[in-house]
Design an enzyme around this catalytic site. Sequence first.
Site, PDB file in Angstrom:
ATOM      1  N   LYS A 199       0.862  -1.193   0.000  1.00 40.18           N
ATOM      2  CA  LYS A 199       0.000   0.000   0.000  1.00 40.18           C
ATOM      3  C   LYS A 199       0.891   1.234   0.000  1.00 40.18           C
ATOM      4  CE  LYS A 199      -1.775   3.021   2.641  1.00 40.18           C
ATOM      5  NZ  LYS A 199      -1.794   4.197   1.748  1.00 40.18           N
ATOM      6  N   CYS A 308      14.380  11.297   4.802  1.00 36.94           N
ATOM      7  CA  CYS A 308      14.421  10.817   6.190  1.00 36.94           C
ATOM      8  C   CYS A 308      15.804  11.021   6.792  1.00 36.94           C
ATOM      9  CB  CYS A 308      14.039   9.345   6.247  1.00 36.94           C
ATOM     10  SG  CYS A 308      15.000   8.315   5.149  1.00 36.94           S
TER      11      CYS A 308
HETATM   12  P1  NDP Z   1       3.325   8.683   7.057  1.00 35.05           P
HETATM   13  O1  NDP Z   1       3.814   8.010   8.250  1.00 35.05           O
HETATM   14  O2  NDP Z   1       2.255   9.682   7.173  1.00 35.05           O
HETATM   15  O3  NDP Z   1       2.794   7.632   5.975  1.00 35.05           O
HETATM   16  C1  NDP Z   1       3.566   6.554   5.542  1.00 35.05           C
HETATM   17  C2  NDP Z   1       2.653   5.484   4.997  1.00 35.05           C
HETATM   18  O4  NDP Z   1       1.862   4.967   6.057  1.00 35.05           O
HETATM   19  C3  NDP Z   1       1.672   5.973   3.944  1.00 35.05           C
HETATM   20  O5  NDP Z   1       1.459   4.969   2.991  1.00 35.05           O
HETATM   21  C4  NDP Z   1       0.410   6.184   4.755  1.00 35.05           C
HETATM   22  O6  NDP Z   1      -0.746   6.149   3.982  1.00 35.05           O
HETATM   23  C5  NDP Z   1       0.486   5.002   5.683  1.00 35.05           C
HETATM   24  N1  NDP Z   1      -0.323   5.093   6.888  1.00 35.05           N
HETATM   25  C6  NDP Z   1      -0.833   6.176   7.499  1.00 35.05           C
HETATM   26  N2  NDP Z   1      -1.500   5.811   8.614  1.00 35.05           N
HETATM   27  C7  NDP Z   1      -1.416   4.469   8.699  1.00 35.05           C
HETATM   28  C8  NDP Z   1      -1.900   3.502   9.623  1.00 35.05           C
HETATM   29  N3  NDP Z   1      -2.613   3.824  10.707  1.00 35.05           N
HETATM   30  N4  NDP Z   1      -1.618   2.209   9.396  1.00 35.05           N
HETATM   31  C9  NDP Z   1      -0.902   1.833   8.329  1.00 35.05           C
HETATM   32  N5  NDP Z   1      -0.424   2.708   7.417  1.00 35.05           N
HETATM   33  C10 NDP Z   1      -0.672   4.009   7.605  1.00 35.05           C
HETATM   34  O7  NDP Z   1       4.622   9.270   6.380  1.00 35.05           O
HETATM   35  P2  NDP Z   1       4.710  10.185   5.100  1.00 35.05           P
HETATM   36  O8  NDP Z   1       4.147   9.484   3.921  1.00 35.05           O
HETATM   37  O9  NDP Z   1       4.170  11.498   5.485  1.00 35.05           O
HETATM   38  O10 NDP Z   1       6.302  10.247   4.885  1.00 35.05           O
HETATM   39  C11 NDP Z   1       7.103  11.110   5.580  1.00 35.05           C
HETATM   40  C12 NDP Z   1       7.717  10.414   6.777  1.00 35.05           C
HETATM   41  O11 NDP Z   1       8.398   9.219   6.379  1.00 35.05           O
HETATM   42  C13 NDP Z   1       8.771  11.267   7.430  1.00 35.05           C
HETATM   43  O12 NDP Z   1       8.549  11.314   8.806  1.00 35.05           O
HETATM   44  C14 NDP Z   1      10.092  10.561   7.137  1.00 35.05           C
HETATM   45  O13 NDP Z   1      11.056  10.705   8.092  1.00 35.05           O
HETATM   46  C15 NDP Z   1       9.676   9.157   6.976  1.00 35.05           C
HETATM   47  N6  NDP Z   1      10.593   8.476   6.076  1.00 35.05           N
HETATM   48  C16 NDP Z   1      11.489   7.601   6.609  1.00 35.05           C
HETATM   49  C17 NDP Z   1      12.406   6.966   5.814  1.00 35.05           C
HETATM   50  C18 NDP Z   1      13.359   5.972   6.400  1.00 35.05           C
HETATM   51  O14 NDP Z   1      13.960   5.195   5.670  1.00 35.05           O
HETATM   52  N7  NDP Z   1      13.547   5.937   7.696  1.00 35.05           N
HETATM   53  C19 NDP Z   1      12.459   7.211   4.366  1.00 35.05           C
HETATM   54  C20 NDP Z   1      11.473   8.120   3.920  1.00 35.05           C
HETATM   55  C21 NDP Z   1      10.564   8.725   4.754  1.00 35.05           C
HETATM   56  P3  NDP Z   1      -1.439   7.541   3.529  1.00 35.05           P
HETATM   57  O15 NDP Z   1      -0.399   8.310   2.770  1.00 35.05           O
HETATM   58  O16 NDP Z   1      -2.550   7.099   2.700  1.00 35.05           O
HETATM   59  O17 NDP Z   1      -1.835   8.235   4.792  1.00 35.05           O
END
Ligand code: NDP
Length: 513
Positions: A199, A308
């Site tokens: 997803k 990130c």
């Molecule tokens: P989010 O945590 O908002 O979302 C990540 C994914 O999780 C999306 O697909 C989102 O879907 C989904 N999601 C949201 N809520 C739930 C839930 N309750 N259960 C399961 N899945 C859920 O992150 P962002 O997309 O905003 O990305 C930015 C963040 O990602 C930053 O904090 C960054 O640091 C981190 N990041 C970390 C990396 C790493 O390797 N450590 C690399 C890249 C980013 P939807 O979009 O539909 O809400």
Amino acid sequence: MTLHTIEWHTIPVNRTEEREWPRMNANYKMFVGGNWVEADGGKRFDSDNPFTGRSWASIPHGTTADVDAAVAAAKSALTTGDWPAMSASQRGALLRKLGDLIVEEADRLAEIETRDNGKLLNETSLQIRYTAQFYYYYGGMADKIEGAVIPVEKPNIHNYTRLEPIGVVAVITPWNSPLLIAAGKIGAALAAGCTVVVKPSEFTSASTLALAELFERAGFPKGVLNVISGFGHEIGDYFVGHPDVGCVAFTGGTSTGQRINEVAAKTFKKTVLELGGKSPNIIFEDADLDNAILGAVSGIFAASGQSCVAGSRLLVQRSIHDQVVERLVDFAKSIKLGDPMAPDTHMGPIATRPQYERVLSYFDIARSDGAECVVGGTPLDGDGQFVQPTIYTGVKNDMRIAQEEIFGPLLSIIPFDDDDHALSIANDTLYGLASGVWTQNMQRAFRFSHALQAGQVWVNMYRAASYMTPLGGYKRSGLGSENGKDHVYDYLHKKAVWMNYGEDAPQPFVQKL
Ligand code: NDP
């Protein structure tokens, strides 16, 4: 003057022509059990291009019924049909075929990602080509997963271990680099013989839905790879908590990771979590300053800070502080914001509207924290979701701008006096994803590499990555690590088999020890 960034720069990019933004208008479908399907109920949502501000694609609005269908397809493909019957070498060959198709389709996939998240086409083109390497690498590993024969101390027993697929893997990805972030998870899970349901983020579903086409063309059996689209807040908990999901591989924000871990714990699922960061990038007075300046820029302004591993806290030795600030301010003023498709753009827009507003909110937070803004720091005129490169000095490490992940092009510069001072500031954070050290002193380079509480330490370089090298976080930056050989074992159960070839009668009431 060379900047040692990512090896991707060695991979040729075949982009020859400028493309026009309005050319695509795509109606994507989900890929479930080998079929291209609409969401249950038929609803759709728009995916917006953050540069034009216009919708460019239409995405199925997946529901919990779609989660059920995708997980059921993956569960069935795990135990019946061609996938479990294949040899590990055959699985590996399919993964390598997929890698070839990704290289063939890299320009198209890169364009899709740039449309969805506004990341420079220069970077997405390299990233997508690089994702092929993950599938080649894990394809090569598929037939090198071996159990062991254990020489147990008991007579007439043949004791061995088998590594068996953990089950259906739920892969959940963020919007900043959807295909690159999915590649290690999917590649390792399939090498292990698992099946997968992905997803992607609601903001960037298109590239993963397009990738599914390549799985179909490569000849993966139906149901091995499924892609559903939809909203995390609607279907996320249901997906993670689904009783037929065996493991959750997630990259995203720390609070979402925490939520996922809570939900997964209720059904005793394994999770691998890559989360946020507030990484220190440390410049010592003995550093090669030309390179260090470029490293600082790549740490915070590349991808408009939406990374990130962003080096969002720049720790600078006091003796060179003013010089570094001056040079960074000059550099920031030369950065060209604009069309992410254009080859000479340095920074594109912020990927999503909520993220744009969140980044802007830190201008006020920095002001009330008492930080001094030396460049940027105000919203730009116009409709675009652009944030200008922004640098703060006079930052104390306990200020919110130094402690909270902003995920935008806002740099906090913090001076330090000596090594101990630098280390105490660097480790004084809830996060621990990445770090950088700029020095020509070898002893210091090793000392810091060992003492920094972070999953990555880059010395005289920043923002490098490889499919071969583990990526994981300390503290609130994650749980476990992905990429590299060990990641395959996250997707495997270890089973012990005891074969008795003796003739002793079993002891009915005493354990065999
Ligand atoms: P989010 O945590 O908002 O979302 C990540 C994914 O999780 C999306 O697909 C989102 O879907 C989904 N999601 C949201 N809520 C739930 C839930 N309750 N259960 C399961 N899945 C859920 O992150 P962002 O997309 O905003 O990305 C930015 C963040 O990602 C930053 O904090 C960054 O640091 C981190 N990041 C970390 C990396 C790493 O390797 N450590 C690399 C890249 C980013 P939807 O979009 O539909 O809400």
